[in-house]
Design a protein around this motif. Structure first.
Motif, PDB file in Angstrom:
ATOM      1  N   GLN A 228       6.639   1.397   7.804  1.00 59.26           N
ATOM      2  CA  GLN A 228       5.786   1.833   8.905  1.00 59.26           C
ATOM      3  C   GLN A 228       6.404   2.997   9.671  1.00 59.26           C
ATOM      4  OE1 GLN A 228       5.165  -1.877  10.895  1.00 59.26           O
ATOM      5  NE2 GLN A 228       3.073  -2.101  10.150  1.00 59.26           N
ATOM      6  N   ARG A 229       7.734   3.056   9.654  1.00 58.88           N
ATOM      7  CA  ARG A 229       8.405   4.132  10.384  1.00 58.88           C
ATOM      8  C   ARG A 229       8.349   5.455   9.623  1.00 58.88           C
ATOM      9  NH1 ARG A 229      13.354   0.481  10.545  1.00 58.88           N
ATOM     10  NH2 ARG A 229      12.297  -1.359  11.325  1.00 58.88           N
TER      11      ARG A 229
ATOM     12  N   ASP B 137       6.629  -8.120   3.826  1.00 57.30           N
ATOM     13  CA  ASP B 137       6.575  -7.929   5.275  1.00 57.30           C
ATOM     14  C   ASP B 137       7.786  -7.134   5.775  1.00 57.30           C
ATOM     15  OD1 ASP B 137       4.182  -9.191   5.546  1.00 57.30           O
ATOM     16  OD2 ASP B 137       5.029 -11.152   6.039  1.00 57.30           O
ATOM     17  N   GLU B 138       8.950  -7.416   5.167  1.00 61.71           N
ATOM     18  CA  GLU B 138      10.153  -6.671   5.534  1.00 61.71           C
ATOM     19  C   GLU B 138      10.000  -5.191   5.202  1.00 61.71           C
ATOM     20  OE1 GLU B 138      14.459  -7.983   4.706  1.00 61.71           O
ATOM     21  OE2 GLU B 138      13.198  -9.112   3.357  1.00 61.71           O
ATOM     22  N   PHE B 139       9.523  -4.931   3.979  1.00 60.95           N
ATOM     23  CA  PHE B 139       9.387  -3.550   3.527  1.00 60.95           C
ATOM     24  C   PHE B 139       8.355  -2.814   4.379  1.00 60.95           C
ATOM     25  CE2 PHE B 139      11.229  -3.394  -1.037  1.00 60.95           C
ATOM     26  CZ  PHE B 139      12.321  -4.103  -0.609  1.00 60.95           C
ATOM     27  N   LYS B 140       7.321  -3.558   4.773  1.00 57.58           N
ATOM     28  CA  LYS B 140       6.286  -2.970   5.623  1.00 57.58           C
ATOM     29  C   LYS B 140       6.920  -2.497   6.928  1.00 57.58           C
ATOM     30  CE  LYS B 140       2.420  -5.528   6.055  1.00 57.58           C
ATOM     31  NZ  LYS B 140       1.752  -6.655   6.723  1.00 57.58           N
ATOM     32  N   ALA B 141       7.799  -3.351   7.491  1.00 56.92           N
ATOM     33  CA  ALA B 141       8.438  -3.003   8.768  1.00 56.92           C
ATOM     34  C   ALA B 141       9.241  -1.711   8.634  1.00 56.92           C
ATOM     35  CB  ALA B 141       9.334  -4.152   9.235  1.00 56.92           C
ATOM     36  N   VAL B 142       9.882  -1.528   7.486  1.00 56.61           N
ATOM     37  CA  VAL B 142      10.669  -0.303   7.281  1.00 56.61           C
ATOM     38  C   VAL B 142       9.744   0.886   7.014  1.00 56.61           C
ATOM     39  CG1 VAL B 142      12.416   0.801   5.827  1.00 56.61           C
ATOM     40  CG2 VAL B 142      12.638  -1.611   6.414  1.00 56.61           C
TER      41      VAL B 142
ATOM     42  N   TYR C  66      -1.744  -2.674  -6.757  1.00 53.34           N
ATOM     43  CA  TYR C  66      -1.169  -1.793  -5.755  1.00 53.34           C
ATOM     44  C   TYR C  66      -0.851  -0.461  -6.405  1.00 53.34           C
ATOM     45  CZ  TYR C  66      -1.089  -5.953  -2.998  1.00 53.34           C
ATOM     46  OH  TYR C  66      -1.474  -7.070  -2.322  1.00 53.34           O
TER      47      TYR C  66
ATOM     48  N   ARG D 198      12.125  -7.276  19.484  1.00 54.43           N
ATOM     49  CA  ARG D 198      13.331  -6.934  18.728  1.00 54.43           C
ATOM     50  C   ARG D 198      14.569  -7.004  19.617  1.00 54.43           C
ATOM     51  NH1 ARG D 198      13.259  -4.780  13.485  1.00 54.43           N
ATOM     52  NH2 ARG D 198      11.153  -4.427  12.700  1.00 54.43           N
TER      53      ARG D 198
ATOM     54  N   ASP E  27      15.385  -6.064   6.659  1.00 52.79           N
ATOM     55  CA  ASP E  27      15.046  -5.998   8.080  1.00 52.79           C
ATOM     56  C   ASP E  27      14.965  -7.443   8.566  1.00 52.79           C
ATOM     57  OD1 ASP E  27      13.752  -5.937  10.563  1.00 52.79           O
ATOM     58  OD2 ASP E  27      12.663  -4.103  10.045  1.00 52.79           O
TER      59      ASP E  27
ATOM     60  N   ARG F  59      10.266 -13.072  11.241  1.00 51.93           N
ATOM     61  CA  ARG F  59       8.864 -13.129  11.671  1.00 51.93           C
ATOM     62  C   ARG F  59       7.980 -13.642  10.531  1.00 51.93           C
ATOM     63  NH1 ARG F  59       6.705  -7.526  13.606  1.00 51.93           N
ATOM     64  NH2 ARG F  59       6.801  -7.119  11.375  1.00 51.93           N
ATOM     65  N   SER F  60       8.176 -13.108   9.351  1.00 51.54           N
ATOM     66  CA  SER F  60       7.367 -13.495   8.198  1.00 51.54           C
ATOM     67  C   SER F  60       7.601 -14.959   7.831  1.00 51.54           C
ATOM     68  CB  SER F  60       7.700 -12.586   7.014  1.00 51.54           C
ATOM     69  OG  SER F  60       6.930 -12.922   5.901  1.00 51.54           O
TER      70      SER F  60
ATOM     71  N   ILE G 101      18.640   1.844   2.459  1.00 44.17           N
ATOM     72  CA  ILE G 101      19.027   0.507   2.943  1.00 44.17           C
ATOM     73  C   ILE G 101      19.369  -0.398   1.761  1.00 44.17           C
ATOM     74  CG2 ILE G 101      18.317  -1.546   4.228  1.00 44.17           C
ATOM     75  CD1 ILE G 101      16.400   0.174   5.821  1.00 44.17           C
TER      76      ILE G 101
ATOM     77  N   ALA H 286      12.051  -8.691  10.667  1.00 42.31           N
ATOM     78  CA  ALA H 286      10.802  -8.850   9.914  1.00 42.31           C
ATOM     79  C   ALA H 286      10.876 -10.082   9.011  1.00 42.31           C
ATOM     80  CB  ALA H 286      10.501  -7.605   9.090  1.00 42.31           C
ATOM     81  N   THR H 287      12.053 -10.366   8.460  1.00 43.92           N
ATOM     82  CA  THR H 287      12.225 -11.568   7.633  1.00 43.92           C
ATOM     83  C   THR H 287      11.932 -12.809   8.458  1.00 43.92           C
ATOM     84  OG1 THR H 287      14.063 -10.450   6.550  1.00 43.92           O
ATOM     85  CG2 THR H 287      13.832 -12.794   6.114  1.00 43.92           C
TER      86      THR H 287
ATOM     87  N   ARG I 173       0.813  -1.211   0.000  1.00 44.69           N
ATOM     88  CA  ARG I 173       0.000   0.000   0.000  1.00 44.69           C
ATOM     89  C   ARG I 173       0.855   1.272   0.000  1.00 44.69           C
ATOM     90  NH1 ARG I 173      -1.183   2.755   4.810  1.00 44.69           N
ATOM     91  NH2 ARG I 173      -0.138   1.933   6.644  1.00 44.69           N
ATOM     92  N   TYR I 174       2.119   1.124   0.383  1.00 46.81           N
ATOM     93  CA  TYR I 174       2.982   2.310   0.425  1.00 46.81           C
ATOM     94  C   TYR I 174       3.315   2.824  -0.981  1.00 46.81           C
ATOM     95  CZ  TYR I 174       3.272   1.093   5.289  1.00 46.81           C
ATOM     96  OH  TYR I 174       2.938   0.808   6.581  1.00 46.81           O
TER      97      TYR I 174
END
Lengths: 221, 270
Positions: free
Chosen positions: A185-186, A178-183, B270, B59, B233, B239-240, A197, B236-237, A81-82
């Motif tokens: 979100q900030r 999911d990784e990109f979402k974590a980044v 998207y 974390r 990250d 966790r997913s 990154i 996050a990797t 969604r970003y």
């Protein structure tokens, strides 16, 4: 890559070429299967070629992935969604850098393989134009087989494209999203931190590649 | 002395349980992740989907575990791989897997998967006897009885228990509340280990657990290095990947039947 001598890969390529051009009434599912087999064989050939420098391998790998993977789609998919919330004038750059990052990350992951063979087993049609191609990596050490599934989509004029790879059921695209979402979100409106990154990962990978190439050149000289 | 020996197996189990319970207590007291403002429904939905309300603490524990891995587990696993020849490592892996079959059997039955329970029972019988105490996976390699694993966390999932928030437990890594509860139950439900304890062989369970962890790590040294190096990250990797893997295990590797409401994420624009 001891088993995969250049001669063998040449033979494999010839066989594939013959099978691919044989006048059969293949369904699109068969085409998807052939596409994945072809691409996997080529990838292993590139990565197993010990005479090429790491840079050359990456370049060949880039050509291959650009041909068979829908990189633009994957870039958009992993941003989720970003894609709509960040600076719209940076999206083209983002997609570009993402492609480079993806290729480098996968090239180095794949280079850890040594002589395994990939065997495409079947293709399942989920719906018209959507396929899951199932393949198995047979390890030569007698270790357990690795199941790799490829999500393939019909992209009309552009033909069949890979949009995701699932290793033992874990989707690379979903994991990365999911990784990109974590980044993101900030900083939901700012894509620069994510680009930074990725750029750093690319630079690190380049640095270690040229170090490895220098070492090879050293040993040769 | 004999008294001490009898207790070690129980103590090991009690310690595991205490560690998990302790972690659960800490979680209750810990600072939580800041949820997004309620007027941003998409962000709120995303926060719920991530289901990691104590992410900041998780974390920290993740970093701690990485340190333990870097300075202890990984070097031990590397040493193990160097010292013990492949044949020996495969044999030990088979023995450890065989010792876990009773837990799989119990959970096959609890899930009503009687065919799979039969396979597990057959495997245990064949491998414990012809396979010399589980050293060789004769059932899997020669009789087509492939190994599968079930645990109490999966059983709870099939009963409809919700997953609960994501947890990173010290020394144990990724889990969820449901999976964590399952692990405690599994540690106490293996009749084999009670039998060994009763026979005065209390070293069996802790040794099996240690070999299990070290061997699993020794088989993933290069691949995990690569994933860590290329990850955007790593937390996050992990966790997913954990969630997807768990989902697959719960569904016994079969993708759930799609329903009309299921939106294929690969088809959303998207």
């Amino acid at each position: 890559m001891k088993l995969f001598t250049p001669l063998k890969s040449l033979l494999a390529g010839a066989v594939l070429f013959l099978t691919a051009t044989a006048p059969t009434f293949a369904t699109q599912a068969d085409d998807a299967k052939a596409m994945v087999q072809n691409m996997a064989t080529e990838a292993i050939t590139i990565l197993g070629n010990d005479e090429q420098t790491q840079e050359d391998k990456i370049n060949a790998f880039t050509v291959l992935l650009s041909r068979d993977v829908d990189l633009d789609f994957v870039a958009r998919f992993v941003l989720g969604r970003y894609w709509r919330t960040v600076q719209q004038d940076r999206l083209a750059d983002y997609a570009d850098i993402y492609g480079t990052y993806l290729i480098r990350a996968n090239a180095s992951r794949l280079s850890a393989y040594s002589g395994e063979k990939i065997e495409v087993v079947s293709a399942i049609e989920e719906k018209a134009g959507r396929y899951i191609v199932k393949s198995v990596v047979r390890q030569n050490s007698g270790a357990e087989d690795i199941n790799i599934d490829w999500r393939v989509r019909d992209r009309g004029d552009q033909g069949l494209k890979i949009v995701d790879i699932m290793i033992e059921g874990i989707s690379m695209a979903l994991t990365q999203r999911d990784e990109f979402k974590a980044v993101m979100q900030r900083s939901p409106k700012d894509i620069e931190p994510l680009i930074d990154i990725m750029q750093k990962k690319i630079d690190d990978s380049k640095a270690s590649d040229s170090a490895a190439d220098a070492k090879v050149a050293d040993n040769a000289g | 002395m004999t008294q001490n020996k009898t207790n070690t197996g129980q103590i090991a189990r009690q310690r595991t349980a205490k560690a998990l319970l302790g972690a659960a207590l800490v979680l209750g007291l810990a600072a939580c992740a800041t949820p997004p403002p309620a007027d941003d429904p998409i962000a709120v939905a995303e926060f719920k989907a991530t289901n990691d309300p104590i992410e900041p603490l998780n974390r920290d524990v993740f970093e701690f575990n990485l340190g333990v891995d870097r300075y202890f587990l990984k070097p031990v696993a590397k040493g193990y791989r160097t010292v013990v020849p492949e044949l020996g490592r495969d044999g030990l892996r088979n023995v450890v897997n065989n010792l876990q079959e009773p837990v799989t059997f119990i959970n096959d039955v609890l899930q009503g998967e009687f065919d799979r329970a039969g396979t597990t029972f057959g495997r245990f019988l064949v491998n414990s006897t012809i396979g010399i105490g589980g050293l060789f996976d004769v059932a899997g390699t020669q009789q087509g009885m492939d190994r599968h694993v079930e645990d109490f966390g999966q059983t709870l999932a099939t009963y409809g228990a919700p997953e609960g928030p994501y947890l990173v437990v010290p020394f144990l890594n990724s889990t969820s509340v449901r999976h964590g509860v399952g692990r405690i139950v599994d540690a106490y439900s293996n009749p084999l280990f009670y039998a060994f304890d009763h026979a005065g062989e209390e070293w069996v369970q802790p040794t099996a657990m240690a070999i299990d962890v070290i061997d699993a790590r020794s088989r993933n040294i290069e691949s995990l290095d690569e994933i860590e190096r290329t990850a955007i990250d790593f937390y996050a990797t992990a966790r997913s990947a954990y969630r997807q893997d768990r989902e697959k295990e719960i569904n016994n590797g079969i993708a759930p039947e799609p329903t009309d409401n299921d939106v294929d994420p690969f088809d959303v624009d998207y």
